[in-house]
Motif scaffolding. Sequence first.
Motif, short mmCIF file in Angstrom:
data_model
loop_
_atom_site.label_atom_id
_atom_site.label_comp_id
_atom_site.label_asym_id
_atom_site.label_seq_id
_atom_site.Cartn_x
_atom_site.Cartn_y
_atom_site.Cartn_z
N ILE A 262 0.80 -1.18 0.15
CA ILE A 262 0.27 0.08 -0.04
C ILE A 262 1.44 1.25 -0.16
CG2 ILE A 262 -1.85 1.34 1.39
CD1 ILE A 262 -3.15 -0.75 -0.29
N ASP A 263 1.96 0.96 1.08
CA ASP A 263 2.34 2.25 0.49
C ASP A 263 3.22 2.67 -0.42
OD1 ASP A 263 1.97 2.88 3.43
OD2 ASP A 263 4.50 1.86 3.90
N ALA A 264 3.32 1.81 -0.66
CA ALA A 264 4.51 1.94 -2.47
C ALA A 264 3.03 2.48 -3.78
CB ALA A 264 4.92 -0.02 -2.82
N CYS A 265 2.05 1.74 -3.44
CA CYS A 265 1.55 2.20 -4.44
C CYS A 265 1.03 3.99 -3.99
CB CYS A 265 -0.31 1.65 -4.46
SG CYS A 265 -0.24 0.22 -4.67
N ILE A 266 0.78 4.11 -2.79
CA ILE A 266 0.34 6.04 -2.55
C ILE A 266 2.02 6.15 -3.10
CG2 ILE A 266 0.86 7.30 -0.80
CD1 ILE A 266 -0.74 5.63 1.16
N THR A 267 2.70 5.78 -3.19
CA THR A 267 4.30 6.53 -3.47
C THR A 267 4.56 6.72 -4.99
OG1 THR A 267 5.98 6.10 -1.84
CG2 THR A 267 6.94 6.95 -3.49
N ALA A 268 3.39 5.29 -5.46
CA ALA A 268 3.86 5.14 -6.47
C ALA A 268 3.03 6.43 -7.15
CB ALA A 268 3.53 4.05 -7.70
N SER A 269 1.91 6.75 -7.14
CA SER A 269 0.59 7.42 -7.56
C SER A 269 0.83 9.28 -7.29
CB SER A 269 -0.59 7.73 -6.30
OG SER A 269 -0.54 8.05 -4.48
N ASP A 270 2.16 8.98 -6.54
CA ASP A 270 2.62 10.71 -6.39
C ASP A 270 1.81 11.88 -6.17
OD1 ASP A 270 4.91 12.42 -6.99
OD2 ASP A 270 4.49 13.27 -9.31
N GLY A 271 1.53 11.82 -4.83
CA GLY A 271 0.66 12.14 -3.97
C GLY A 271 -0.99 11.68 -4.26
N ARG A 272 -1.71 11.37 -5.09
CA ARG A 272 -2.60 11.19 -5.42
C ARG A 272 -4.08 10.51 -4.83
NH1 ARG A 272 0.43 12.18 -9.52
NH2 ARG A 272 -0.04 13.43 -11.28
N ILE A 273 -3.35 10.05 -3.38
CA ILE A 273 -4.22 9.25 -2.50
C ILE A 273 -4.02 9.94 -1.60
CG2 ILE A 273 -4.45 6.91 -1.22
CD1 ILE A 273 -2.92 5.47 -3.14
N ARG A 274 -4.63 10.74 -0.71
CA ARG A 274 -5.48 11.83 -0.48
C ARG A 274 -6.58 11.12 1.57
NH1 ARG A 274 -4.54 18.07 -2.87
NH2 ARG A 274 -3.10 17.26 -4.55
N THR A 275 -6.11 10.58 1.74
CA THR A 275 -6.44 9.43 2.58
C THR A 275 -6.37 8.66 4.01
OG1 THR A 275 -8.84 8.53 2.91
CG2 THR A 275 -7.30 7.60 1.76
N ASP A 276 -6.57 8.57 4.80
CA ASP A 276 -6.12 8.35 5.88
C ASP A 276 -5.52 6.73 5.88
OD1 ASP A 276 -5.60 8.02 9.58
OD2 ASP A 276 -6.83 5.86 8.37
N ARG A 277 -4.51 6.45 5.53
CA ARG A 277 -3.92 5.61 5.31
C ARG A 277 -4.09 3.60 5.30
NH1 ARG A 277 -0.99 2.02 7.55
NH2 ARG A 277 1.11 0.27 5.64
N ASP A 278 -4.35 3.97 7.08
CA ASP A 278 -5.33 2.29 7.54
C ASP A 278 -6.68 2.42 6.92
OD1 ASP A 278 -2.76 2.47 9.35
OD2 ASP A 278 -3.46 3.35 10.76
N ASN A 279 -7.32 3.27 7.00
CA ASN A 279 -8.55 3.20 6.53
C ASN A 279 -8.29 2.92 4.49
OD1 ASN A 279 -9.50 4.03 8.59
ND2 ASN A 279 -9.98 5.80 8.28
N PHE A 280 -7.60 3.23 3.84
CA PHE A 280 -7.16 3.52 2.55
C PHE A 280 -7.00 1.38 2.71
CE2 PHE A 280 -4.82 2.84 -0.94
CZ PHE A 280 -5.42 3.41 -2.11
N SER A 281 -5.91 1.15 3.82
CA SER A 281 -5.22 -0.16 2.83
C SER A 281 -6.93 -0.85 3.21
CB SER A 281 -4.14 0.20 4.22
OG SER A 281 -4.07 -1.37 4.27
N HIS A 282 -7.49 -0.82 4.76
CA HIS A 282 -8.46 -2.19 5.11
C HIS A 282 -9.34 -1.98 3.95
CE1 HIS A 282 -10.79 -3.87 7.88
NE2 HIS A 282 -11.95 -2.93 7.46
N GLU A 283 -10.08 -0.62 3.11
CA GLU A 283 -10.51 -0.85 2.32
C GLU A 283 -10.40 -1.19 1.20
OE1 GLU A 283 -14.12 -0.01 2.50
OE2 GLU A 283 -13.52 0.43 4.81
N ILE A 284 -8.97 -0.95 0.64
CA ILE A 284 -8.95 -1.27 -0.61
C ILE A 284 -8.61 -3.48 -0.13
CG2 ILE A 284 -6.76 -1.95 -2.02
CD1 ILE A 284 -8.56 0.05 -2.88
N TYR A 285 -7.88 -3.46 0.29
CA TYR A 285 -8.11 -5.12 0.57
C TYR A 285 -9.84 -5.83 1.19
CZ TYR A 285 -6.20 -9.77 2.59
OH TYR A 285 -6.29 -10.48 2.67
N ARG A 286 -10.45 -4.90 1.70
CA ARG A 286 -11.48 -5.65 2.05
C ARG A 286 -12.44 -5.82 0.20
NH1 ARG A 286 -16.02 -2.88 5.65
NH2 ARG A 286 -17.17 -0.96 3.81
#
Length: 437
Positions: A262-286
């Motif tokens: 998830i951290d690698a995806c956030i970095t690769a997106s170049d700042g285009r993921i602007r939400t709480d990291r834990d919630n984002f990780s949880h929702e993507i996994y779900r």
Amino acid sequence: MIEIIRTRFEGLIDIEHIRRKVTIRPEPVGDIDQLSPMLAAHFLDMTLRKIFLPNHFSLELIAELIGKAAVHSAIRSTTEQKFVKGMYYPTPTETFPICLTGLAGVGKSATIEALLRVMPGPTEFQIDHCMAPLTAESHWYASAKGKSSGKQLLADFLGIEATTRENAASLQFRAQQQANKRGISLAVLEEMQHLTPGKGVALTTDFLLTMSGLGLPMVYVSNFSLGHKLLKRNQEDTQRLVAQPRVMWPDAPESKIWADFIDACITASDGRIRTDRDNFSHEIYRGSYGIKRAAIHLIVQAYIQARSENRTWIELGDVHKAYISSAYYAYRTDVEELERIAIGQKTKRDDLLCPFGSPARSNIVQFVRRERDNRVAQAVFKGALTAEERDTHKSLKLDSDMKAQPPQRPKRKPLGKPTNDDLGNVFSDFFDDKDDN
């Protein structure tokens, strides 16, 4: 100079060396916001698909296969005489291939690509028996795509026409000679899903038995559907072809490797993921069941949803919209069926059901069951509330993507139309008040 054949695998089995060699963290996607939404999403998708962070399973499998290749190479080249003998009179041996299987998109092909990056490249060596130097190759990568039989596979390996009148046994003998001469120590067979559907599993069995007859350590990639079909073959085939399964499962939701992804995806997106990291990780996994291909597709669709709202960054609500979008329908049906399988429901889909059994208490199963229990508990809680309590609960509920609505003021009861007596009384009261003053 025959020592070169034996020493080319030295140091390649070390886990940390493998990790450094195969890990890929791509550069950020860059300025794509000026492009049209679909073209920008395409560039984001290509960047995210380059990410490869090996988990423990991938590292152990790569180390195992390189170790088997190193042992095979060492045995074939203990002396120059034994190496030369193998060039002309190969010892007939039979190997039992490793079956790498797992859900579609979980990372099987990416692991094979990582394996080939670690394997040593072409190595030139000299022996007294040959006047010109020879070139040793560490592996033979074969694709089943476009092949009609195991005989054609051998013909392609030998570089001859597939219409040759030689029988399969003769071609196999010549392939063994070539493999020994070229120092090949590992066979990799992939793209089994491209075999002719009309010929069923018989063609697949022909391919696997042909390659296993070369006497090389071997790995082939299989989906769950093929595993079910192979297990229905006769005993002599199943004991050869599916005796060594290696099942690749999605990463656990709370594992470090999933967090790194998830951290690698956030970095690769170049700042285009602007939400709480834990919630984002949880929702993507779900929404993806931890399957990397589905997770990347979900992120890309969330970016498209954000662009439709005239934003260039992803919020949590965009992930929810992406999950229920038509573009994610194929993945959504798979994820929801996998969740039903995880909680013990039966299914008719062999492509989602592991033929070799599933771990009874895996982290993924626990995650799905915990999510189900939370949803059931919320539904029971809401169902037990009265209408007034539901209104109160709704007004107190905080949502990250919605602002709380201010309570509406109650409407005042209408006064009604005054009568003549009412008007007269009010008139008298008005003048009485003035006289008192």
